[in-house]
Design a protein around this motif. Structure first.
Motif, PDB file in Angstrom:
ATOM      1  N   ASP A  54       0.768  -1.312   0.094  1.00 39.74           N
ATOM      2  CA  ASP A  54       0.145  -0.019  -0.063  1.00 39.74           C
ATOM      3  C   ASP A  54       0.873   1.245  -0.027  1.00 39.74           C
ATOM      4  O   ASP A  54       0.511   2.150  -0.599  1.00 39.74           O
ATOM      5  N   THR A  58       0.744   4.310  -2.898  1.00 35.99           N
ATOM      6  CA  THR A  58       0.865   5.620  -2.475  1.00 35.99           C
ATOM      7  C   THR A  58       2.299   6.465  -2.723  1.00 35.99           C
ATOM      8  O   THR A  58       1.940   7.635  -3.461  1.00 35.99           O
ATOM      9  N   ASN A  82       2.855   6.793   7.649  1.00 40.62           N
ATOM     10  CA  ASN A  82       1.517   7.077   7.554  1.00 40.62           C
ATOM     11  C   ASN A  82       0.527   6.177   7.150  1.00 40.62           C
ATOM     12  O   ASN A  82      -0.616   5.948   7.487  1.00 40.62           O
ATOM     13  N   THR A  83       1.164   5.222   6.115  1.00 37.67           N
ATOM     14  CA  THR A  83       0.382   3.960   5.746  1.00 37.67           C
ATOM     15  C   THR A  83       0.188   3.155   6.624  1.00 37.67           C
ATOM     16  O   THR A  83      -0.746   2.699   6.888  1.00 37.67           O
ATOM     17  N   LEU A  85       0.095   3.559   9.747  1.00 40.32           N
ATOM     18  CA  LEU A  85      -0.740   4.382  10.802  1.00 40.32           C
ATOM     19  C   LEU A  85      -2.249   3.959  10.384  1.00 40.32           C
ATOM     20  O   LEU A  85      -3.110   3.633  11.165  1.00 40.32           O
ATOM     21  N   MET A  86      -2.444   4.405   8.864  1.00 42.61           N
ATOM     22  CA  MET A  86      -3.672   4.314   8.607  1.00 42.61           C
ATOM     23  C   MET A  86      -4.332   2.722   8.655  1.00 42.61           C
ATOM     24  O   MET A  86      -5.281   2.372   8.987  1.00 42.61           O
ATOM     25  N   SER A  87      -3.376   1.831   8.494  1.00 42.40           N
ATOM     26  CA  SER A  87      -3.704   0.402   8.524  1.00 42.40           C
ATOM     27  C   SER A  87      -3.997   0.050   9.711  1.00 42.40           C
ATOM     28  O   SER A  87      -4.842  -0.670  10.079  1.00 42.40           O
ATOM     29  N   ARG A  89      -5.309   1.895  12.099  1.00 36.35           N
ATOM     30  CA  ARG A  89      -6.657   2.648  12.523  1.00 36.35           C
ATOM     31  C   ARG A  89      -7.571   1.717  11.833  1.00 36.35           C
ATOM     32  O   ARG A  89      -8.903   1.397  12.646  1.00 36.35           O
ATOM     33  N   LYS A  90      -7.524   1.346  10.765  1.00 32.57           N
ATOM     34  CA  LYS A  90      -8.462   0.408   9.691  1.00 32.57           C
ATOM     35  C   LYS A  90      -8.872  -0.842  10.777  1.00 32.57           C
ATOM     36  O   LYS A  90     -10.025  -0.842  11.047  1.00 32.57           O
ATOM     37  N   ALA A 153      -1.708  12.483  15.749  1.00 36.01           N
ATOM     38  CA  ALA A 153      -1.652  11.253  14.764  1.00 36.01           C
ATOM     39  C   ALA A 153      -2.664  10.179  15.302  1.00 36.01           C
ATOM     40  O   ALA A 153      -3.330   9.476  14.433  1.00 36.01           O
TER      41      ALA A 153
END
Length: 179
Positions: A54, A58, A82-83, A85-87, A89-90, A153
């Protein structure tokens, strides 16, 4: 890697234009280091590989925004952090995941204890941390983010960020002592 560095701007431009060989050169140069970043945040290889993939999607989609200011690797690292962190969070992995059990409370840092273990062992210990503690620790200790940015964040307070980092350190120190 050295050849890649020498022709960085050309490789980036070719990659933006869709040159698969240039994209592969960027991937080959960055993948090992970014995989280490992904592993530090996810804690397991399978999730890290997903984040790595991912992250490269990006990176290639945002390649035109790289201005040449600062290191390309540093710019790329931010994308992968950031990728990751997004993962997390998901997967709702950043929800506060309980307390770490620290047997003797505050452990004192000892350089000789750190020198007694290798990089792989230390990364393994970091991977054992609950996701929120591991993430705060990585952002503060390894990436150098200030607590204010970590709090933003992760959606926590600065005091919570400090607490997570302190508890993660104490846990790691205790585990290193036992090794």
């Amino acid at each position: 890697m050295q050849r890649f560095s020498q022709n960085l701007h050309l490789t980036i431009q070719q990659s933006i234009e869709g040159d698969r060989a240039a994209q592969k050169a960027i991937f080959d140069a960055l993948a090992p280091k970014m995989m280490a970043v992904c592993l530090r945040y996810t804690g397991d290889r399978e999730s890290a590989e997903d984040v790595l993939q991912d992250g490269f999607v990006t990176l290639f989609s945002k390649l035109e925004s790289y201005t040449g200011d600062g290191s390309f690797e540093g710019w790329a690292r931010k994308i992968f952090v950031n990728t990751a962190l997004m993962s997390l969070r998901k997967k709702d992995a950043l929800r506060d995941s309980g307390d770490l059990e620290i047997v003797s409370g505050q452990a004192s840092e000892s350089a000789s204890q750190l020198q007694a273990i290798g990089y792989k062992e230390l990364m393994g210990l970091i991977a054992e941390l609950p996701p929120m503690y591991r993430t705060a620790f990585n952002l503060f200790v390894i990436e150098g983010y200030p607590h204010k940015d970590i709090a933003e964040a992760l959606g926590i307070t600065e005091a919570t960020s400090r607490s997570h980092v302190q508890r993660a350190r104490a846990y790691l120190q205790e585990r290193i002592k036992k090794m």
